[in-house]
Write an enzyme that holds these catalytic residues in place. Structure first.
Site, PDB file in Angstrom:
ATOM      1  N   MET A  25      15.111   8.870   4.084  1.00 46.51           N
ATOM      2  CA  MET A  25      14.012   8.391   3.238  1.00 46.51           C
ATOM      3  C   MET A  25      14.406   7.064   2.597  1.00 46.51           C
ATOM      4  O   MET A  25      15.491   6.940   2.029  1.00 46.51           O
ATOM      5  CB  MET A  25      13.697   9.405   2.139  1.00 46.51           C
ATOM      6  N   MET A  77       2.712  17.994   1.615  1.00 48.93           N
ATOM      7  CA  MET A  77       3.297  18.046   0.263  1.00 48.93           C
ATOM      8  C   MET A  77       2.717  19.236  -0.487  1.00 48.93           C
ATOM      9  O   MET A  77       1.515  19.488  -0.418  1.00 48.93           O
ATOM     10  CB  MET A  77       2.979  16.763  -0.500  1.00 48.93           C
ATOM     11  N   SER A  82       1.677   6.823   9.245  1.00 46.12           N
ATOM     12  CA  SER A  82       1.491   7.944   8.319  1.00 46.12           C
ATOM     13  C   SER A  82       0.041   8.038   7.878  1.00 46.12           C
ATOM     14  O   SER A  82      -0.505   7.104   7.283  1.00 46.12           O
ATOM     15  CB  SER A  82       2.380   7.763   7.088  1.00 46.12           C
ATOM     16  N   GLY A 111       2.884   3.699  -0.267  1.00 48.20           N
ATOM     17  CA  GLY A 111       2.741   2.424  -0.960  1.00 48.20           C
ATOM     18  C   GLY A 111       3.863   2.055  -1.915  1.00 48.20           C
ATOM     19  O   GLY A 111       3.721   1.119  -2.698  1.00 48.20           O
ATOM     20  N   PHE A 122       4.784   9.736  -2.407  1.00 48.48           N
ATOM     21  CA  PHE A 122       3.635   8.838  -2.433  1.00 48.48           C
ATOM     22  C   PHE A 122       3.792   7.719  -1.408  1.00 48.48           C
ATOM     23  O   PHE A 122       4.918   7.267  -1.154  1.00 48.48           O
ATOM     24  CB  PHE A 122       3.483   8.208  -3.828  1.00 48.48           C
ATOM     25  N   ASP A 155       2.186  13.932   6.507  1.00 50.58           N
ATOM     26  CA  ASP A 155       2.963  14.255   5.308  1.00 50.58           C
ATOM     27  C   ASP A 155       2.399  15.493   4.627  1.00 50.58           C
ATOM     28  O   ASP A 155       1.298  15.461   4.082  1.00 50.58           O
ATOM     29  CB  ASP A 155       2.937  13.065   4.338  1.00 50.58           C
ATOM     30  N   HIS A 190       6.073  15.950   8.570  1.00 53.31           N
ATOM     31  CA  HIS A 190       7.133  15.756   7.576  1.00 53.31           C
ATOM     32  C   HIS A 190       6.832  16.698   6.410  1.00 53.31           C
ATOM     33  O   HIS A 190       5.909  16.457   5.635  1.00 53.31           O
ATOM     34  CB  HIS A 190       7.124  14.280   7.137  1.00 53.31           C
ATOM     35  N   HIS A 216       2.298  10.543  11.992  1.00 62.19           N
ATOM     36  CA  HIS A 216       3.139  11.137  10.944  1.00 62.19           C
ATOM     37  C   HIS A 216       2.241  11.848   9.924  1.00 62.19           C
ATOM     38  O   HIS A 216       1.359  11.239   9.323  1.00 62.19           O
ATOM     39  CB  HIS A 216       3.934  10.016  10.271  1.00 62.19           C
ATOM     40  N   ASP A 249      11.479   6.216   6.593  1.00 60.12           N
ATOM     41  CA  ASP A 249      10.149   6.501   6.045  1.00 60.12           C
ATOM     42  C   ASP A 249      10.102   6.036   4.602  1.00 60.12           C
ATOM     43  O   ASP A 249      10.878   6.514   3.767  1.00 60.12           O
ATOM     44  CB  ASP A 249       9.901   8.016   6.148  1.00 60.12           C
ATOM     45  N   GLY A 250       9.167   5.123   4.328  1.00 64.68           N
ATOM     46  CA  GLY A 250       8.947   4.655   2.964  1.00 64.68           C
ATOM     47  C   GLY A 250       9.110   3.154   2.845  1.00 64.68           C
ATOM     48  O   GLY A 250      10.209   2.634   3.035  1.00 64.68           O
ATOM     49  N   GLY A 251       8.014   2.457   2.593  1.00 62.44           N
ATOM     50  CA  GLY A 251       8.067   1.016   2.396  1.00 62.44           C
ATOM     51  C   GLY A 251       8.407   0.226   3.653  1.00 62.44           C
ATOM     52  O   GLY A 251       8.835  -0.921   3.561  1.00 62.44           O
ATOM     53  N   MET A 291       7.362  18.056   3.032  1.00 63.74           N
ATOM     54  CA  MET A 291       7.952  17.857   1.695  1.00 63.74           C
ATOM     55  C   MET A 291       7.556  19.059   0.853  1.00 63.74           C
ATOM     56  O   MET A 291       6.712  18.964  -0.039  1.00 63.74           O
ATOM     57  CB  MET A 291       7.447  16.530   1.111  1.00 63.74           C
TER      58      MET A 291
HETATM   59  C1  DX5 Z   1       6.205   9.322   1.288  1.00 67.12           C
HETATM   60  C2  DX5 Z   1       5.820   9.734   2.683  1.00 67.12           C
HETATM   61  C3  DX5 Z   1       5.616   8.597   3.590  1.00 67.12           C
HETATM   62  C4  DX5 Z   1       4.492   7.665   3.194  1.00 67.12           C
HETATM   63  C5  DX5 Z   1       4.937   6.304   3.589  1.00 67.12           C
HETATM   64  O1  DX5 Z   1       6.728  10.396   0.607  1.00 67.12           O
HETATM   65  O2  DX5 Z   1       6.804  10.579   3.254  1.00 67.12           O
HETATM   66  O3  DX5 Z   1       5.417   9.035   4.929  1.00 67.12           O
HETATM   67  O4  DX5 Z   1       3.264   7.928   3.789  1.00 67.12           O
HETATM   68  O5  DX5 Z   1       4.007   5.389   3.133  1.00 67.12           O
HETATM   69  P1  DX5 Z   1       4.354   3.839   3.074  1.00 67.12           P
HETATM   70  O6  DX5 Z   1       4.626   3.384   4.479  1.00 67.12           O
HETATM   71  O7  DX5 Z   1       3.110   3.233   2.499  1.00 67.12           O
HETATM   72  O8  DX5 Z   1       5.547   3.683   2.192  1.00 67.12           O
HETATM   73 ZN    ZN Z   2       6.648  10.968   5.446  1.00 69.82          ZN
END
Ligand code: DX5
Ligand code: ZN
Length: 242
Positions: free
Chosen positions: A149, A49, A22, A157, A155, A47, A78, A45, A187-189, A80
């Site tokens: 998700m 937003m 990402s 991190g 966000f 993002d 992606h 990826h 996706d996420g963490g 959002m």
């Molecule tokens: C969060 C995004 C993710 C984000 C993941 O809303 O959709 O794609 O970049 O970041 P990490 O891998 O740091 O959780």
């Molecule tokens: Zn994403």
């Protein structure tokens, strides 16, 4: 606008486990170099937003157009954003190989998925942590990928929500039950600490932001995450099918 980004890999070409770094965790002033830093990744990826669907604002169609010209890695956008029915097709025209809209924001997800496919990209739908998969069972054949998700979107991190593992498992069961060739993205963490649990639960496409761009060697981080996921799914029926 002509598509310069290469088409998405066909199912026969794709790997069992794919990693999609990402760029949310990259330096936005150096996006072309940051794309190059993860050469060998299956996807990039992106993002998008809008500060409405999520409380954060990133980038839009013009940046995706430029990025598609600047890298040969296919773009996994992606969205959002509110009103994806209106905006998602423009991301296909901008050169994305895969476009993900959120189920919670789409007014007509079947029509939208068909439009994305008709324009030449893979169609994908994302679910926020509180959105159950079961109500979308009948829509799955309309999709090329489902994104579960594993954080609240908005966000990079954030800490991985392991309460999502059972949803990943149930989603994989639905895919198997219907015999679909549908990718399951998380996706996420996602990191070296969490990717194996995601893979064992049934995910096969892994988004990683901070775990890749926070590493000393981002390309090596991609390879290492992919190897971990592949090792965790050896023998899994969905992994053996390819
Ligand atoms: C969060 C995004 C993710 C984000 C993941 O809303 O959709 O794609 O970049 O970041 P990490 O891998 O740091 O959780
Ligand atoms: Zn994403």
């Amino acid at each position: 606008m002509a598509q310069i980004n290469p088409p998405a890999p066909s199912d026969s070409q794709r790997r069992t486990c794919q990693v999609s770094p990402s760029i949310l965790s990259a330096d936005f002033a150096r996006l072309a170099e940051e794309a190059e830093a993860v050469r060998g990744a299956d996807w990039l990826h992106v993002d998008v937003m809008d500060n409405h669907f999520v409380p954060n604002l990133t980038l839009g169609v013009p940046v995706v157009e430029s990025l598609a010209r600047a890298t040969r890695t296919p773009l996994d956008c992606h969205l959002m954003i509110e009103q994806p029915d209106r905006w998602a097709p423009q991301y296909v025209e901008a050169g994305a190989g895969s476009v993900t809209f959120h189920a919670e924001a789409a007014a007509a997800p079947v029509r939208l998925a068909r439009e994305i496919r008709a324009k030449g990209a893979r169609a994908s739908m994302a679910l926020r942590p509180a959105t159950p998969i079961e109500q979308y069972e009948d829509l799955l054949p309309e999709l090329d990928m489902i994104l579960i998700m594993t954080v609240e979107p908005g966000f990079g991190g954030q800490a991985f929500l392991d309460i999502m593992l059972s949803k990943i498992r149930r989603t994989r069961e639905l895919i198997s039950k219907h015999g679909l060739d549908l990718w399951l993205q998380v996706d996420g963490g996602v990191s070296a600490d969490t990717i194996e649990r995601c893979a064992e639960a049934g995910a096969d496409v892994f988004v990683a932001g901070s775990a890749v761009y926070g590493a000393a060697d981002p390309a090596e981080a991609v390879r290492s995450l992919r190897a971990q996921a592949e090792a965790a799914t050896v023998g899994a029926p969905w992994a053996c099918a390819h």
